[in-house]
Scaffold this active site. Structure first.
Site, PDB file in Angstrom:
ATOM      1  N   GLU A   1     -31.133 -34.092   1.416  1.00 44.81           N
ATOM      2  CA  GLU A   1     -29.358 -34.023   2.564  1.00 44.81           C
ATOM      3  C   GLU A   1     -28.463 -33.219   1.489  1.00 44.81           C
ATOM      4  O   GLU A   1     -27.313 -32.579   1.428  1.00 44.81           O
ATOM      5  CB  GLU A   1     -29.033 -36.157   1.885  1.00 44.81           C
ATOM      6  CG  GLU A   1     -27.765 -36.029   3.036  1.00 44.81           C
ATOM      7  CD  GLU A   1     -27.132 -36.818   3.133  1.00 44.81           C
ATOM      8  OE1 GLU A   1     -25.890 -36.745   2.625  1.00 44.81           O
ATOM      9  OE2 GLU A   1     -27.899 -38.097   3.968  1.00 44.81           O
TER      10      GLU A   1
ATOM     11  N   LYS B   1     -23.612 -50.191  -1.207  1.00 41.06           N
ATOM     12  CA  LYS B   1     -23.405 -49.210  -1.283  1.00 41.06           C
ATOM     13  C   LYS B   1     -22.832 -47.749  -2.855  1.00 41.06           C
ATOM     14  O   LYS B   1     -21.958 -48.572  -2.952  1.00 41.06           O
ATOM     15  CB  LYS B   1     -22.788 -48.451  -0.275  1.00 41.06           C
ATOM     16  CG  LYS B   1     -22.675 -47.156  -0.242  1.00 41.06           C
ATOM     17  CD  LYS B   1     -21.739 -46.527   1.228  1.00 41.06           C
ATOM     18  CE  LYS B   1     -21.577 -44.949   0.814  1.00 41.06           C
ATOM     19  NZ  LYS B   1     -20.650 -44.553   1.785  1.00 41.06           N
TER      20      LYS B   1
ATOM     21  N   GLU C   1     -13.450 -33.362   4.948  1.00 43.74           N
ATOM     22  CA  GLU C   1     -13.324 -34.969   4.836  1.00 43.74           C
ATOM     23  C   GLU C   1     -11.125 -34.736   4.330  1.00 43.74           C
ATOM     24  O   GLU C   1     -11.195 -33.917   3.412  1.00 43.74           O
ATOM     25  CB  GLU C   1     -14.028 -35.762   4.188  1.00 43.74           C
ATOM     26  CG  GLU C   1     -13.480 -36.963   3.734  1.00 43.74           C
ATOM     27  CD  GLU C   1     -14.894 -38.126   4.182  1.00 43.74           C
ATOM     28  OE1 GLU C   1     -14.867 -39.367   3.731  1.00 43.74           O
ATOM     29  OE2 GLU C   1     -15.384 -37.886   3.176  1.00 43.74           O
TER      30      GLU C   1
ATOM     31  N   GLU D   1     -23.463 -47.225   6.663  1.00 44.50           N
ATOM     32  CA  GLU D   1     -23.048 -47.088   5.581  1.00 44.50           C
ATOM     33  C   GLU D   1     -21.363 -46.324   5.666  1.00 44.50           C
ATOM     34  O   GLU D   1     -20.521 -46.555   5.012  1.00 44.50           O
ATOM     35  CB  GLU D   1     -23.693 -45.491   5.651  1.00 44.50           C
ATOM     36  CG  GLU D   1     -22.380 -44.830   4.067  1.00 44.50           C
ATOM     37  CD  GLU D   1     -24.009 -43.159   4.110  1.00 44.50           C
ATOM     38  OE1 GLU D   1     -23.429 -42.383   3.522  1.00 44.50           O
ATOM     39  OE2 GLU D   1     -25.070 -42.550   4.238  1.00 44.50           O
TER      40      GLU D   1
END
Length: 411
Positions: A395, A169, A214, A258
Site C-alpha cells: 500500500e 491504531k 485529503e 480504521e
C-alpha cells in the site's frame, strides 16, 4: 513592516501553473481552480508545540495593521498567506508566507493580488511565466531511512503492540529518496500532478509539494468541511475488477474500523468550535488513479463569524487519527519511538488563509520535500490489529506512485 494589498478582478489568465516564475513559488489548485503566488512580502518561521498558535497570532496582527483594498471579496482574495506545518511538535519546522503576487480563479472569476510595504508604491506584475527546465533522463530512486524489509519489521512491532492493547491504531510512514543530475524545477512535477490527479489538491509551499486527496479543513463564510480518508486499496487498472475491489473495501472490517477511528477524531476535534455538525453514517469510496479510499465528508458551522479561523481549526484537527492513530497521543509517541525518521512536514497541514479567516488546509500526503537535485518522498499506512506487514508495504508503495511518476515521466 505594515503591508498593503490590492486585489482586482482580471480576465481569465489561462492555466495558473503556467504563470509561475522559476523560484519562490506557491500553489494550491484543484481542477484548474485555486491560487498560485510568488515572491515574499512577509514570512513567519516557527516551530515547537505552539507553532500553530504563534502563526495564528502573527497572522491576526498582520491583518489588523494591513491596508487591504479588495474589489473581489471572495475566499482567497485580498491578503493571503500560504502555510506548511511540521507533523510533530519537535522540531515542528513550519512557515507562514505572504507572497508578493497572488493569482486566483474561482467559479469563473479570476483576480490578481499584489502585496508590498504600505510605505512604497505597489509594483505592476507581468503575468507571464518563465520556461521550465527538464528534470532529465535519469532519476535514481533509493530507500530512505529504512528498507522495505526493515519497515515491515516496524509494522509487525506495531501490530504486536496493538494486539497487546497498547493502542487501537497507529499510522506509520516511510520515505523514498530520488536524485537527479541537476536541480529540479518544481513546476514540472506540479503540472504532471495537476493533470494526473485533478480531483486532488496540487500544492507547493516552501519546498514541499504534492497532490493530496485529503482536505483537513475548509472554512468558507462560516461553513466548515473536513474530508476524512482512511482505509485504502490499490487499483489494478481493470475497471471491472476495481469495482469489485471497491465493494470489498466498503465491506472490509479492518478498513471500516480504521475509518471509524479517523472520523471520530475529526468530529471530536471540531466539536468545541462548531455547531450543526453532520457526520454521515457510512463512508463512500473515493476513486483515484492509483488507489481507492474510504472517505467521509464531515460538515459543521463555526459558532460565530469571528470564531476560529482556518488555521486555528487546522491546529485543533491535527493530528487526526487518519495520520496519527488512536488514541492519538499514544500513537504519536509510538511513531516517534519506532518509525525511524523525521517526517518533517509530511502529513502536516498545508494550505492557505485569507484576511477574513477563511481558507483551506489539506494534509500533506502524496507529497515530497525538494532541495536542489534531491527529493524525499513520503507515504504512510494505518496499522490496526489485523494489519499484514507485506500488504502495508504494498500500500505504501502504491502511495509513492503520484510523486514518483511526476518525477520520472517526461512531457
Amino acid at each position: 513592516m505594515r503591508l498593503r494589498a490590492r486585489t482586482v478582478e482580471i480576465a481569465d489568465p489561462g492555466a495558473l501553473l503556467e504563470l509561475l516564475p522559476d523560484s519562490h513559488t506557491f500553489a494550491w489548485l484543484r481542477r484548474g481552480e485555486g491560487l498560485v503566488g510568488w515572491g515574499e512580502a512577509a514570512r513567519l518561521d516557527t516551530s515547537g508545540a505552539d507553532r500553530f498558535l504563534r502563526a495564528s497570532d502573527w497572522w491576526r496582527d498582520l491583518v489588523e495593521h494591513a491596508d487591504v483594498e479588495d474589489d473581489v471579496a471572495a475566499p482567497g482574495s485580498g491578503l493571503v498567506a500560504f502555510g506548511g506545518f511540521g507533523f510533530a511538535d519537535e522540531p515542528g519546522d513550519s512557515a507562514l508566507v505572504v507572497p508578493q503576487v497572488v493569482v486566483g480563479r474561482r467559479r469563473g472569476m479570476a483576480w490578481l493580488t499584489v502585496v508590498g510595504d504600505a510605505a512604497e508604491p505597489l509594483p505592476t506584475p507581468h503575468l507571464v511565466g518563465s520556461p521550465t527546465s527538464e528534470i532529465g533522463d535519469t532519476v535514481r530512486f533509493a530507500d530512505g531511512a529504512l528498507s522495505g524489509a526493515q519497515w515491515e519489521s516496524v509494522v509487525a512491532d506495531a501490530v504486536r503492540r496493538i494486539q497487546a492493547g497498547d493502542l487501537e491504531k497507529v499510522v506509520l510512514a516511510r520515505d523514498l529518496l530520488a536524485e537527479t543530475r541537476a536541480p529540479i524545477d518544481v513546476r514540472r512535477p506540479l503540472r504532471r500532478l495537476a493533470r494526473g490527479y485533478p480531483m486532488c489538491w496540487t500544492f507547493h509551499v516552501d519546498g514541499w509539494f504534492g497532490a493530496t486527496p485529503e482536505m483537513l479543513v475548509r472554512r468558507e463564510r462560516g461553513l466548515v468541511t473536513s474530508r476524512v480518508l482512511a482505509g485504502t486499496i490499490r487499483r489494478t487498472g481493470d475497471d471491472a475488477h476495481d469495482l469489485t475491489l471497491a465493494a470489498t473495501l466498503a465491506r472490509s472490517s479492518k478498513d471500516l474500523e480504521e475509518h471509524e477511528y479517523a472520523v471520530r477524531s475529526v468530529a471530536d476535534a471540531l466539536g468545541p468550535y462548531c455547531d450543526s455538525m453532520n457526520v454521515p453514517d457510512a463512508p463512500f469510496v473515493l476513486h483515484l488513479p492509483n488507489v481507492m479510499h474510504l472517505a467521509t465528508d464531515v460538515t459543521a458551522v463555526v459558532h460565530d463569524s469571528s470564531g476560529a479561523n482556518a488555521l486555528e481549526l487546522a491546529a485543533a484537527l491535527h493530528p487526526s487519527a487518519a495520520v496519527g492513530g488512536t488514541p492519538t497521543k499514544t500513537a504519536v509517541r509510538l511513531i516517534s519511538e519506532i518509525e525511524g525518521m523525521d517526517r518533517g512536514r509530511y502529513a502536516g497541514p498545508v494550505g492557505w488563509i485569507d484576511a477574513t479567516g477563511d481558507g483551506e488546509f489539506g494534509i500533506a500526503l502524496r507529497s515530497a520535500h525538494l532541495e536542489g537535485s534531491t527529493v524525499r518522498l513520503f507515504a504512510g499506512c494505518g496499522i490496526v490489529a489485523d494489519s499484514d506487514p507485506a500488504a502495508e508495504l504494498a500500500e505504501a508503495t502504491a502511495k509513492f506512485v503520484p510523486v514518483r511518476d511526476a518525477l520520472a515521466a517526461r512531457d
